[in-house]
Design a protein around this motif. Structure first.
Motif, short mmCIF file in Angstrom:
data_model
loop_
_atom_site.label_atom_id
_atom_site.label_comp_id
_atom_site.label_asym_id
_atom_site.label_seq_id
_atom_site.Cartn_x
_atom_site.Cartn_y
_atom_site.Cartn_z
N GLU A 155 0.78 -1.47 -0.11
CA GLU A 155 0.06 0.08 -0.08
C GLU A 155 0.80 1.23 0.14
O GLU A 155 0.51 2.27 -0.66
CB GLU A 155 -0.74 -0.06 1.41
CG GLU A 155 -2.27 -0.52 1.05
CD GLU A 155 -2.75 -0.42 2.33
OE1 GLU A 155 -2.65 0.49 3.49
OE2 GLU A 155 -3.52 -1.38 2.85
N GLU A 548 -0.23 0.11 -12.25
CA GLU A 548 -0.01 0.60 -11.07
C GLU A 548 1.59 0.73 -10.83
O GLU A 548 2.28 1.52 -10.48
CB GLU A 548 -0.75 -0.17 -9.89
CG GLU A 548 -0.61 0.42 -8.60
CD GLU A 548 -1.44 -0.18 -7.57
OE1 GLU A 548 -2.33 -0.88 -8.09
OE2 GLU A 548 -1.13 -0.11 -6.43
N SER A 570 -3.09 9.37 -4.20
CA SER A 570 -4.17 9.17 -3.52
C SER A 570 -5.01 7.93 -4.27
O SER A 570 -4.70 7.78 -5.30
CB SER A 570 -5.07 10.46 -3.64
OG SER A 570 -5.66 10.64 -4.67
N PRO A 571 -5.81 7.18 -3.20
CA PRO A 571 -6.52 5.96 -4.01
C PRO A 571 -7.30 6.47 -5.21
O PRO A 571 -7.27 5.76 -6.29
CB PRO A 571 -7.39 5.43 -2.84
CG PRO A 571 -6.58 6.10 -1.37
CD PRO A 571 -5.80 7.43 -2.09
N LEU A 574 -5.12 6.63 -8.22
CA LEU A 574 -4.85 5.54 -8.68
C LEU A 574 -5.90 4.99 -9.46
O LEU A 574 -5.83 4.24 -10.58
CB LEU A 574 -4.41 4.35 -7.77
CG LEU A 574 -2.84 4.32 -7.39
CD1 LEU A 574 -2.83 3.39 -6.12
CD2 LEU A 574 -2.18 3.90 -8.56
N GLN A 575 -7.10 5.07 -9.04
CA GLN A 575 -8.21 4.47 -9.61
C GLN A 575 -8.42 4.94 -11.00
O GLN A 575 -9.10 4.28 -11.86
CB GLN A 575 -9.60 4.79 -8.73
CG GLN A 575 -10.80 4.29 -8.85
CD GLN A 575 -10.72 2.68 -8.88
OE1 GLN A 575 -9.98 2.11 -8.07
NE2 GLN A 575 -11.47 1.95 -9.83
N ARG A 578 -6.12 3.48 -13.31
CA ARG A 578 -6.41 2.16 -13.70
C ARG A 578 -7.77 2.13 -14.56
O ARG A 578 -7.72 1.34 -15.54
CB ARG A 578 -6.86 1.53 -12.46
CG ARG A 578 -5.64 0.54 -11.91
CD ARG A 578 -6.00 -0.43 -10.85
NE ARG A 578 -5.49 -0.04 -9.66
CZ ARG A 578 -5.82 0.47 -8.45
NH1 ARG A 578 -7.08 0.59 -8.15
NH2 ARG A 578 -5.12 0.55 -7.48
N THR A 604 1.56 14.08 -2.12
CA THR A 604 0.60 12.90 -2.51
C THR A 604 0.00 13.30 -3.96
O THR A 604 -0.60 14.54 -4.15
CB THR A 604 -0.53 12.74 -1.56
OG1 THR A 604 0.26 12.42 -0.33
CG2 THR A 604 -1.39 11.41 -1.95
N GLU A 606 -2.60 13.65 -6.39
CA GLU A 606 -4.31 13.82 -6.38
C GLU A 606 -4.66 13.76 -7.87
O GLU A 606 -4.12 13.87 -8.76
CB GLU A 606 -4.80 14.96 -5.60
CG GLU A 606 -4.03 15.15 -4.06
CD GLU A 606 -4.66 14.23 -3.39
OE1 GLU A 606 -5.86 13.79 -3.53
OE2 GLU A 606 -4.35 14.14 -2.06
#
Lengths: 680, 274
Positions: A155, A548, A570-571, A574-575, A578, A604, A606
């Motif tokens: 992570e 990723e 940030s998640p 990444l989303q 993807r 981070t 964003e």
């Protein structure tokens, strides 16, 4: 590449309370931090540690390690098990190798540390995945802490291709040992044997009740073993009935006299106790008749030899003394010894295979070829296999998939690595110019040719020439190229002298060359001469699992180049990455990442840092080619296993198939791969 | 004619192959081996079913009219009942013990089965065929109970000796075998009761004087019923669950085997219908 393992067994460390962590005058080195962390954890681990506490501890420390060592290490991973604390580092810098695998970066280990390097470190990793470390018998489910630690590390972006491979092989090995041997079924403590015996009598213990009677001090291991066996209810009978700190919170404590009124008890466990007032024949008979002869397990864990008179003859009463259980532990130890040699051999085999993999990837691990997807791994393997030959290779792939990188990788891995490599874009130059560029020209061959000129093919003699966009080449040049490919001879434009050259040709195209052949725009003989080996590079949307890892790769690369302290995605970002279809493939991803790193203001990355088309990327992906059901099943299963982080139980649950079915399928896939390797 | 001989021995061969896998699984404990064993047994049972149909078509009646026909039908029922249990309980350790019985009985049936025996007219009767099927189903259930009880005793012997033998390692638990045996006896007793009732009915239909002479077969089945009924009673009321129930089940099965083979072949006159 070198791999280091720092192992800190809890055996050698005294327990320390959290408040003892006094303020040291100088900021502590990472090693001191690690030691302090181990001390605290040791204290927490005497009872099952809460997952949250562990999580926080691992996270804090891992981030600190990363901050200190981000530039020196490629990957790191911290694992805290019940046996000790391990810290793995993967470093690519050659300075490690030059010191025989010993590190100058980290101070030499002080006594509690055990340091392993390279093969030994890898073996340590696999043993740790099995929960099998020196002086520690394998635990029932060792892999849980391991998996959690890895999930946290990945992570945080602390892991990479090497650790991922290690981790997956480790889980594979664990699954193999668990499903194909009794390795984890040999209990090594009398408490574990006791709960195993209870299982052999009652089946599941979920509906069963146990009463543990005796002094509070010896309770912990029995309680732990019973709880691991998922016991339904626990009663305690303690002399004086005081509440003990070692007991879990919601306890039922009964007095010794009350025991007689509890026929529901299925396991009666007698611990070390000054007197055994109730273990008499009369009492047991009364208890059994109150239970209507339902089976009862009576374990006498006191060290006394004597037993209640006539107890062997009592129906459905299973009586185990401490000596009995100790005898069973000894039998287990003898049986396990044989298995240990077998498992050691498996570990050795696994280490050997891992190093084969490592060296095979290392050979072309340069520049920025990154890919963990099966397609890319196959491409890598193919490159490694054909590089040493002088075979002509045709690389096909969409724009931006890295065709030139493949060509460079082949060149680097070949015997010509020290000789020149030249890339020519055949679509960039007009026909005449391209001809004289490639083949050179004699003086006066055409207007302006005031001097004779050596062509690129001549320049690169002994090395490799890479012809990109070969489909754009004119028919006349195609003939000339074919002649060169067949005889190794060229003639300069306007000259009759024949030059004999030794050049390896690699070609690439982003157009469908076979179609051009059918339309008559490309010579079929040249096509077949070029396509001795064909490498099809998958587009990025065909291998979404690489997005990723590539994004991380570029993030590190550009963050280092622009001197920005980038730590994470940030998640949501990444989303977005993807979900996007990546028509421009890896090159587009690289550009997006460069732009994002340049624009971002925080450490981070964003969503807002990404270009607009990505933020609004539709979910729909272009239609994929139709595949046989078997391939889809295989791909889906492998994907699911990867998505579950190698948690085979979880994957089997998600897929709705049995664990053994999953294992059988995975095994058949890996043996298929083996067969394919042999065929090729 | 030749084809049917071929098929009947193929059935035995298929059971033997399945047995090899079950034994291998029992020794090694590898779950992977167990899946293959289960598949092979399913295949063998399928082949056996094909054989039974072949036999029924060939002789023109259900294969239940003489003792060797009854054996092969009964064997197939064991297999089917066992497979359904295996599937339901996800436990394959019993296979290695059930299959030898299946193989021996099927071989016996193969050796002495007469395809062309004459069938008395009175046996062309649907109720009669159901009667035999019911009795055979109950026998299949008793076999399951027998195996479960046997394994119960083996496991409990390991536990009493405190030795970690192969039964301790591979078998699930005493509670599992106890409840399985109990379940099988319940089912078997229910089928046997129905089967006997239908038998009495057919007997009266066939001839008024059928029950005037005491048929040894009739006595044998009566005793079987009593043994298993006692098993049920003492388990419920007398606290006999566990070892004692297991021993009773062994005795019951011994008696079933005896009555099935010896009484039918040697002693019985009336039930031969000749």
């Amino acid at each position: 590449m070198s791999i280091l393992a720092y192992y800190l067994p809890f055996d050698g460390i005294a327990v320390e309370n959290a408040d003892c962590r006094s303020a040291s005058p100088a900021p502590p080195s990472w090693e001191e931090e690690l030691l302090a962390l181990a001390r605290q954890l040791r204290g927490r681990l005497s009872l099952p540690p809460s997952p949250e506490a562990l999580r926080q501890a691992i996270l804090d420390f891992a981030l600190q390690i990363k901050a200190q060592a981000a530039l020196r290490f490629e990957e790191c991973f911290l694992h805290i098990g019940s046996h000790g604390l391990e810290f793995y580092l993967v470093a690519a810098t050659p300075e490690y190798d030059s010191l025989n695998g010993r590190s100058t970066l980290l101070s030499p280990p002080s006594p509690p540390f055990v340091i392993h390097s390279n093969q030994e470190a890898v073996a340590q990793f696999f043993r740790s995945a099995l929960g099998w470390l020196p002086n520690h018998t394998p635990a029932a489910a060792p892999v849980e802490t391991f998996r959690r630690a890895y999930a946290l590390a990945s992570e945080q972006g602390l892991t990479g291709v090497t650790l991922q491979r290690l981790f997956q092989r480790g889980l594979w090995l664990y699954e193999k040992v668990r499903l194909e041997t009794d390795f984890f079924r040999h209990a090594a403590a009398i408490e574990d044997v006791l709960s195993e015996v209870a299982g052999k009598i009652f089946g599941g213990l979920k509906e069963r009740t146990a009463l543990v009677a005796g002094s509070a001090t010896a309770l912990a291991p029995v309680v732990k073993a019973l709880q691991q066996a998922d016991i339904g209810r626990l009663y305690f009978a303690l002399p004086g009935a005081e509440k003990s700190a070692d007991l879990p919170a919601d306890q039922r404590i009964v007095s010794l006299q009350e025991i007689a009124r509890l026929p529901a008890i299925d396991l009666l466990i007698w611990l070390d106790h000054p007197e055994r007032p109730l273990l008499t024949r009369a009492y047991l008979q009364k208890l059994m008749s109150a239970r209507h002869n339902a089976p009862l397990l009576l374990a006498d864990l006191t060290a006394q030899e004597t037993r209640p008179e006539g107890i062997e003859k009592m129906y459905n009463l299973f009586f185990f003394r401490r000596q009995d259980l100790e005898g069973m532990v000894e039998q287990n130890a003898a049986a396990r010894q044989q298995l240990e040699t077998e498992v050691t051999a498996w570990i050795g085999e696994e280490v050997k295979q891992f190093y084969q993999w490592l060296t095979s990837t290392e050979r072309f691990h340069f520049g920025s070829m990154v890919g963990r997807s099966r397609q890319m791994q196959q491409v890598f393997e193919l490159i490694a296999r054909i590089a040493q030959t002088d075979i002509t290779v045709l690389i096909e792939g969409e724009s931006g998939t890295g065709k030139e990188l493949v060509a460079r990788a082949i060149h680097q891995a070949s015997a010509r690595a020290q000789r020149p490599f030249i890339a020519v874009n055949c679509g960039a130059l007009p026909e005449n110019l391209l001809e004289s560029e490639l083949f050179g020209h004699a003086r006066g061959a055409f207007t302006g040719a005031v001097n004779h000129k050596r062509g690129l093919i001549e320049e690169v003699n002994g090395g490799t020439i890479f012809l990109d966009e070969i489909g754009e080449m004119s028919p006349a040049l195609q003939v000339k190229l074919l002649r060169f490919l067949q005889d190794g001879e060229i003639k300069r434009v306007g000259s009759n002298a024949v030059l004999q050259l030794n050049v390896r040709v690699l070609a690439a195209t982003n157009r469908h060359l076979q179609m051009l052949v059918q339309e008559g725009k490309f010579r079929s003989d040249l096509y077949y001469r070029l396509n001795v080996i064909g490498i099809q590079l998958p587009s990025l949307r065909e291998r979404p699992e690489d997005i990723e890892i590539l994004a991380w790769h570029f993030l590190r690369k550009f963050a280092a180049r622009m001197r920005k302290p980038m730590a994470a995605f940030s998640p949501a970002a990444l989303q977005c990455l993807r979900r996007y279809a990546w028509p421009g493939n890896v090159r587009e991803l690289e550009n997006v990442m460069e732009r994002a790193v340049a624009l971002t203001g925080s450490d981070t990355l964003e969503v807002i840092d990404l270009p607009a088309p990505l933020r609004a990327a539709p979910n729909a992906t272009p239609a994929a080619p139709r595949l046989p059901l078997k391939d889809i099943e295989r791909q889906y299963i492998l994907d699911t296993v990867a998505a579950c982080n190698g948690n085979y139980d979880e994957a089997a649950r998600v897929l709705g198939i049995g664990r053994t079915t999953l294992w059988r399928k995975l095994k058949s896939y890996s043996s298929e791969e083996g067969e394919n390797d042999e065929k090729e | 004619m030749l084809a049917i001989y071929l098929v009947q021995w193929l059935v035995v061969a298929a059971y033997v192959v399945a047995l090899i896998y079950y034994v291998r699984f029992f020794r090694s404990g590898k779950p992977v081996a167990s899946t293959r064993a289960g598949q092979l047994l399913t295949l063998a049972a399928g082949l056996h079913f094909f054989y039974l149909i072949h036999l029924a078509v060939f002789t023109g009646h259900l294969p239940v009219t003489d003792v060797f026909e009854a054996i092969t039908t009964c064997v197939w029922l064991f297999g089917a009942v066992y497979l359904s249990l295996e599937w339901r309980l996800r436990e394959r350790s019993l296979g290695a013990f059930i299959l030898p019985i299946i193989i021996i009985l099927q071989t016996v049936s193969n050796l002495w089965l007469d395809f062309n025996h004459e069938l008395p007219a009175i046996l062309h009767n649907v109720i009669f065929e159901i009667h035999v099927l019911m009795v055979l189903l109950s026998y299949a259930a008793f076999v399951i109970s027998f195996i479960a009880s046997l394994l119960y005793l083996l496991l409990s012997r390991d536990l009493e000796r405190k030795s970690l033998g192969i039964f301790y390692r591979r078998l699930p638990s005493l509670a599992f075998f106890d409840s399985l045996s109990n379940f099988a006896v319940n089912i078997g007793l229910a089928f046997l009761t129905i089967g006997v009732a239908l038998g009495i009915y057919t007997g009266i239909e066939v001839s008024e004087t059928f029950f005037d002479s005491w048929d040894p077969k009739f006595l044998a089945v009566g005793l079987t019923w009593l043994i298993y009924a006692a098993h049920l009673f003492f388990r419920r009321a007398g606290g006999w669950q566990g070892k004692r129930a297991a021993v009773v089940s062994l005795v019951g099965f011994g008696w079933v085997l005896f009555s099935f083979l010896v009484v039918s072949l040697v002693l019985s006159k009336v039930h031969q219908f000749q």
